[in-house]
Enzyme design. Structure first.
Site, short mmCIF file in Angstrom:
data_model
loop_
_atom_site.label_atom_id
_atom_site.label_comp_id
_atom_site.label_asym_id
_atom_site.label_seq_id
_atom_site.Cartn_x
_atom_site.Cartn_y
_atom_site.Cartn_z
CG ASP A 64 20.53 40.00 41.26
OD1 ASP A 64 20.64 38.84 40.80
OD2 ASP A 64 20.82 41.01 40.60
CB CYS B 78 24.02 39.37 40.31
SG CYS B 78 25.59 39.91 39.63
CB THR C 184 26.83 39.99 34.48
OG1 THR C 184 26.87 40.97 35.54
CG2 THR C 184 25.88 40.46 33.38
N GLY D 257 28.13 42.85 39.18
CA GLY D 257 27.71 43.70 40.31
C GLY D 257 28.09 43.09 41.65
CG HIS E 85 47.34 30.85 40.45
ND1 HIS E 85 47.80 31.26 39.22
CD2 HIS E 85 47.85 29.60 40.65
CE1 HIS E 85 48.57 30.30 38.69
NE2 HIS E 85 48.60 29.28 39.54
CG HIS F 77 50.21 31.60 43.67
ND1 HIS F 77 50.09 32.34 42.53
CD2 HIS F 77 50.72 30.40 43.30
CE1 HIS F 77 50.49 31.63 41.49
NE2 HIS F 77 50.88 30.43 41.94
#
Ligand code: RB5
Length: 151
Positions: A7, A64, A66, A69, A97, A132
């Site tokens: 974004d 984005c 952070t 989102g 992992h 894993h």
């Protein structure tokens, strides 16, 4: 092929990552956004996650402000394992992992230099498989139980 999207909050970092992929000779499809206008991150997260979910692209990178989102959106899609990472250790573990097929970054959280290191770590690390893989199989089974389908 890596699909990449952001974004407005992740635009600058997306452009930097695109440069890195080009420098490394990795084919990349940019699904936007392509200018600084305010947009809604789900619109771009869906485009990237859908391609990874269906196998149209092997891997994706989402950015984005952070990274939160984009992570929420991408992980709605079956077969998508989107990992939000904030340092090189997390980016490495996301592959080793979790075999994350989408790396999610926060353009307002990390520097361009760190993002470059993290993308390289994610790309260059091998999935450890073994125990894993058993854990990933449980996630795949859960998608079936919850009847999560795509497109
Ligand atoms: C946009 O202002 C911001 O909310 C978005 O980039 C992201 O951080 C959301 O999780």
């Amino acid at each position: 092929m890596i699909v990449i999207g952001s974004d407005h909050g992740g635009l600058e970092l997306k452009e930097e990552i695109k440069k890195l992929l080009q420098e490394r000779g990795i084919a990349c499809q940019d699904l936007g956004t392509n200018n600084g206008d305010s947009v809604d991150y789900p619109d771009f997260g869906v485009q990237v996650a859908k391609r990874v979910s269906t196998g149209a692209a092997e891997k994706g990178i989402l950015v984005c402000g952070t990274g939160i989102g984009m992570s929420i959106v991408a992980n709605k899609f079956p077969k998508v394992r989107a990992a939000l990472a904030t340092d090189v250790f997390m980016a490495t573990m996301a592959k080793e992992h979790n075999n994350a097929n989408i790396l999610v970054l926060g353009g307002r959280v990390i520097s361009a230099g760190l993002a470059r290191e993290m993308v390289c770590a994610w790309l260059d690390t091998e999935f450890a498989a073994g125990r894993h893989q058993n854990r990933l199989d449980k996630i795949t089974a859960l998608e079936g139980e919850l009847k999560i389908t795509c497109c």
